[in-house]
Design a protein around this motif. Structure first.
Motif, PDB file in Angstrom:
ATOM      1  N   GLU A  91       0.841  -1.195   0.000  1.00 45.78           N
ATOM      2  CA  GLU A  91       0.000   0.000   0.000  1.00 45.78           C
ATOM      3  C   GLU A  91       0.881   1.251   0.000  1.00 45.78           C
ATOM      4  N   HIS A  92       0.327   2.358  -0.464  1.00 49.12           N
ATOM      5  CA  HIS A  92       1.087   3.606  -0.557  1.00 49.12           C
ATOM      6  C   HIS A  92       1.688   4.002   0.793  1.00 49.12           C
ATOM      7  N   GLU A  93       0.889   3.922   1.834  1.00 50.42           N
ATOM      8  CA  GLU A  93       1.367   4.329   3.162  1.00 50.42           C
ATOM      9  C   GLU A  93       2.543   3.463   3.604  1.00 50.42           C
ATOM     10  N   THR A  94       2.468   2.167   3.347  1.00 54.33           N
ATOM     11  CA  THR A  94       3.561   1.262   3.713  1.00 54.33           C
ATOM     12  C   THR A  94       4.825   1.602   2.938  1.00 54.33           C
ATOM     13  N   ILE A  95       4.677   1.863   1.646  1.00 55.63           N
ATOM     14  CA  ILE A  95       5.837   2.227   0.824  1.00 55.63           C
ATOM     15  C   ILE A  95       6.499   3.485   1.360  1.00 55.63           C
ATOM     16  N   MET A  96       5.703   4.491   1.683  1.00 56.26           N
ATOM     17  CA  MET A  96       6.260   5.767   2.141  1.00 56.26           C
ATOM     18  C   MET A  96       6.923   5.634   3.511  1.00 56.26           C
ATOM     19  N   GLN A  97       6.271   4.991   4.468  1.00 52.47           N
ATOM     20  CA  GLN A  97       6.842   4.847   5.808  1.00 52.47           C
ATOM     21  C   GLN A  97       8.122   4.019   5.779  1.00 52.47           C
ATOM     22  N   THR A  98       8.097   2.935   5.017  1.00 52.88           N
ATOM     23  CA  THR A  98       9.272   2.076   4.920  1.00 52.88           C
ATOM     24  C   THR A  98      10.444   2.826   4.300  1.00 52.88           C
ATOM     25  N   THR A  99      10.172   3.591   3.258  1.00 54.45           N
ATOM     26  CA  THR A  99      11.228   4.330   2.571  1.00 54.45           C
ATOM     27  C   THR A  99      11.767   5.474   3.425  1.00 54.45           C
ATOM     28  N   TRP A 100      10.899   6.126   4.169  1.00 46.52           N
ATOM     29  CA  TRP A 100      11.379   7.174   5.081  1.00 46.52           C
ATOM     30  C   TRP A 100      12.329   6.590   6.122  1.00 46.52           C
TER      31      TRP A 100
END
Length: 241
Positions: A91-100
């Motif tokens: 999911e978008h939120e998972t991608i963003m949090q993981t990448t941050w």
């Protein structure tokens, strides 16, 4: 004036972070600062905790001015999160949090630390990133985590060339399986037991957080002389692949 080095341990409340802090305390050569996301840990005199949320732009931007102000000679970046999810299901939120957490916050913090290091010109300045064997171990569900980790390795390799003449050295450490909360969570999610992982290793063992800390301290102390490299450590994982 104190001759101690200022050390900043990002993710100091993690299993690896705690072990690094203990190792530094044993030497009495460091003023130690560490970040935590939820629970502050009392280590004793000479260790100061700083709350920081590094899984979003807002949290990172709030923390970055403190990085410059801490005047760190040694920065160790420990945080890591692995969603262990097939790429098509991310999911978008998972991608963003993981990448941050794995990538963006790491390079922003290193960049802010460098600005101060370049001013102070201490030949013992070090930037250290805890990567993972998963950066090169291609398997289902590991694409986001592995690509984040290897991206920072590549970044620090270039950085080493750019700032080496100023006495700043970089190192990425890529451990295999570590007996930690992260591994236990992975085992619970994947349905694989820790004992099975150990049996699949030639030595029948997995790393401990102390093994990672020992490697870091050897680099900081100058027993390991290199820069821009990635050191892989483990107990034979992947030898036969």
């Amino acid at each position: 004036m104190s001759d101690k080095l200022n050390a900043l341990i990002i993710g100091g409340s993690s299993d690896i972070g705690k072990e690094i802090i203990k190792s530094m305390m044993d030497t009495d050569e460091f003023n130690i600062y560490y970040t935590y996301n939820r629970n502050e840990i009392s280590f004793g005199d000479g260790v100061e905790g700083i709350k920081a949320s590094l899984d979003s732009e807002e949290g990172l931007l709030e923390f970055l001015p403190k990085v410059y102000g801490l005047d760190a000679n040694v920065v160790v970046y420990c945080p890591g999160v692995n969603p262990s999810t097939l790429s098509k299901d991310l999911e978008h939120e998972t991608i963003m949090q993981t990448t941050w957490i794995n990538y963006l916050s790491a390079i922003e913090i290193f960049n802010h630390a460098i600005k101060r290091m370049l001013e102070k010109k201490n030949k013992r300045n070090k930037l250290i990133y805890i990567s993972s064997a998963a950066a090169r171990e291609v398997e289902p569900g590991g694409g986001l985590y592995g690509s984040n980790k290897i991206a920072v390795e590549r970044y620090l390799a270039s950085l080493a060339i750019e700032v080496g003449r100023f006495g700043i050295r970089t190192l990425s450490i890529a451990p295999a399986f570590i007996d930690s909360k992260m591994l236990r969570d992975y085992c619970d999610k994947s349905g694989i037991s820790l004992n099975k992982i150990k049996k699949n290793n030639p030595t029948g063992e997995v790393l401990s957080p102390k093994d990672v800390s020992n490697t870091i301290m050897s680099f900081i102390n100058g027993d390991i002389v290199l820069t821009g490299n990635t050191i892989s450590i483990g107990n034979g994982e992947g030898v036969f692949k």
